[in-house]
Design a protein around this motif. Structure first.
Motif, short mmCIF file in Angstrom:
data_model
loop_
_atom_site.label_atom_id
_atom_site.label_comp_id
_atom_site.label_asym_id
_atom_site.label_seq_id
_atom_site.Cartn_x
_atom_site.Cartn_y
_atom_site.Cartn_z
N ASP A 36 0.85 -1.18 0.00
CA ASP A 36 0.00 0.00 0.00
C ASP A 36 0.89 1.24 0.00
O ASP A 36 1.95 1.24 0.62
N VAL A 37 0.44 2.26 -0.71
CA VAL A 37 1.17 3.53 -0.72
C VAL A 37 0.18 4.67 -0.52
O VAL A 37 -1.02 4.51 -0.77
N VAL A 38 0.72 5.79 -0.05
CA VAL A 38 -0.09 6.99 0.11
C VAL A 38 0.14 7.85 -1.13
O VAL A 38 1.27 8.00 -1.58
N ILE A 39 -0.94 8.40 -1.69
CA ILE A 39 -0.77 9.29 -2.84
C ILE A 39 -0.50 10.71 -2.33
O ILE A 39 -1.32 11.27 -1.60
N GLY A 40 0.69 11.23 -2.67
CA GLY A 40 1.07 12.58 -2.20
C GLY A 40 1.09 13.60 -3.31
O GLY A 40 1.36 14.78 -3.07
N GLY A 41 0.85 13.16 -4.56
CA GLY A 41 0.86 14.11 -5.67
C GLY A 41 0.61 13.37 -6.97
O GLY A 41 0.47 12.15 -6.98
N TRP A 42 0.55 14.14 -8.05
CA TRP A 42 0.37 13.51 -9.36
C TRP A 42 1.06 14.31 -10.44
O TRP A 42 1.36 15.50 -10.26
N LEU A 43 1.33 13.67 -11.54
CA LEU A 43 2.01 14.31 -12.67
C LEU A 43 1.14 14.18 -13.90
O LEU A 43 0.47 13.17 -14.09
N LYS A 44 1.23 15.21 -14.74
CA LYS A 44 0.48 15.14 -16.00
C LYS A 44 1.16 14.17 -16.94
O LYS A 44 2.38 13.97 -16.87
#
Ligand code: MN
Length: 477
Positions: A358-366
């Protein structure tokens, strides 16, 4: 007596139900009682006291309370004929009270008081013993209260919440002091059973009972036991192996009709592997083997729940078998290990074939190409021992178009200006979000510092609190 039984007779068609009509029997000198376990539309227990030639009756939805601290609702029902003291069997569908009636206990009682609104008795049964008062509260509602202390002075009330114990990641421990179990790929659930009812809570203590109505009969199967179970809710695929993807389809459903439909067409299974509390006593301090013995003694086995065996010794062979059957892995449990709620214990060690975390989502990229301007990858994080969120890599594969769209909708409102990560930062151009969403990813390897290699997105999970997602380091305990 004929009049007293009129309401009883009016509700029944004696051509079609095996229940007695109430034409026999003169009252006996000794007062008798019965408690029947009635698995009707809703499960309840019927308490019937012999009184003036009939059986005065109450339906008690949660059963006769063993403990003076807890009063239970009792619904006064129509008087029943004396022959009902011995009645058990099936009341056919369509008939009043349709379902199964079992005799839970029977015996004699001493009458201390019989008033219109208050009945005080001392019950002498095999299972139900003690001094009880039934009293009317308002309108037609009654309560039943135990007046004398329970026979067992060490009785404790059942805890409202026990956090599941967690396992550390592997190497596989070997030796006679270890037992081994298959690791089931599903969602962890603690089951609280009481008064014939089951409540299921996820790892983050959310009530997930309404999502799995097919597991409700397990509450009935436990009857009057108070029990806290630990296990995994698993959806099996068409190939008979646990399918996390299929379970995904159940975890996020909110529509009641969809839940009902899928609970019938694709029922899940509750795989039970521990027993934490039973009938007024915590089992947390007992060694693993003793808890498993108590669990086995409950003889739980049903269409959608099971208690799989554990294996003493020979861990490597079980791991090999689990690999051959493409199961997620195994868990080693030390035979003398107590249950430590909410803690990752070295007494439980998991070894996975398929690597998933499991991971925590801390951001995203286009993305670029086909995904230009839209979500292309997620920045993954996990918490270190100091409680700092560390960047552990990005994941850009494994998404369907629908899932990308859903994720984008979830991420946009979570946007924040600064990075939630401590230490090493994700690539520039990362859009940061509040670290609250938890995703499950498969991968090939972990680097020594805990970076995830070749990850593939498997789905979101809302049963895990983001703060509990801990960093996994390769080869480091
Ligand atoms: Mn009933």
């Amino acid at each position: 007596m004929a009049d007293r039984l009129q309401r009883y007779r009016d509700k029944r068609d004696f051509e079609n139900t095996p229940e007695p009509g109430g034409d026999a029997g003169a009252p006996e000198a000794e007062r008798r009682f019965v408690v029947q376990e009635h698995s009707a539309r809703s499960m309840h227990w019927d308490l019937r006291l012999e009184h003036e030639g009939t059986l005065a009756s109450w339906a008690v939805p949660r059963g006769i309370p063993p403990d003076p601290k807890r009063n239970h609702l009792a619904v006064r029902t129509e008087d029943h004929p004396l022959e009902y003291l011995e009645f058990h069997g099936e009341i056919p569908e369509g008939q009043y009270g349709a379902g199964t009636m079992r005799i839970f206990d029977t015996g004699t009682y001493e009458l201390e008081k019989w008033r219109e609104n208050e009945v005080m008795v001392v019950l002498h049964g095999e299972r139900v013993r003690g001094r009880y008062v039934l009293f009317r509260t308002n309108g037609s509602n009654w309560m039943i209260h135990r007046m004398d202390p329970p026979e067992d002075p060490d009785r404790e009330p059942m805890p409202e919440e026990i956090q599941p114990m967690l396992a550390k990641s592997g190497p596989l421990p070997k030796g006679d002091e270890w037992a081994y179990e298959i690791k089931w790929d599903g969602v962890r659930a603690i089951g609280y059973a009481e008064g014939g009812r089951l409540r299921l809570a996820s790892r983050n203590a959310k009530n997930i009972t309404p999502r799995y109505p097919e597991l409700r009969p397990l509450g009935r199967a436990l009857g009057t036991h108070e029990a806290i179970l630990d296990g995994e809710i698993v959806a099996f695929g068409d190939d008979g192996r646990p399918s996390f993807e299929r379970l995904q389809g159940r975890m996020h459903l909110t529509s009641e009709s969809q839940v009902r439909r899928l609970s019938q067409s694709q029922p899940v299974a509750y795989v039970i592997f521990d027993l934490l509390f039973l009938d007024g006593h915590s089992l947390l301090e007992l060694p693993y083997v003793e808890r498993r013995e108590r669990l086995a003694a409950l003889e739980l086995g049903g269409p959608v729940w099971q208690v799989p065996a554990y294996h003493r010794g020979n861990g490597p062979a079980l791991l090999e078998a689990s690999r051959a059957q493409r199961l997620e892995g195994i868990v080693a449990k030390r035979l003398d290990c107590p249950y430590t709620p909410g803690r990752r214990s070295s007494g439980w060690v998991k070894v996975k074939n398929v690597r998933r975390t499991d991971v925590v989502i801390g951001g995203w990229l286009k993305g670029d190409g086909g995904r230009a301007g839209r979500l292309g990858a997620l920045a993954m994080g996990a918490y270190d021992e100091e409680g700092e969120l560390r960047f552990v890599g990005k994941v850009g594969t494994g998404f369907t178009d629908a899932e990308l769209k859903r994720l984008q909708g979830l991420l946009e409102p979570l946007e924040r200006p600064d990075s939630p990560f401590s230490g090493t930062q994700p690539p520039k151009l990362t859009r940061f979000v509040e670290p609250v969403l938890v995703a499950s990813v498969e991968y090939t390897d972990l680097t020594r510092i805990g970076t995830i290699r070749h990850p593939s997105y498997k789905g979101l999970r809302d049963d895990v609190d983001a703060r509990q997602v801990a960093i996994d380091r390769a080869g480091v305990e």
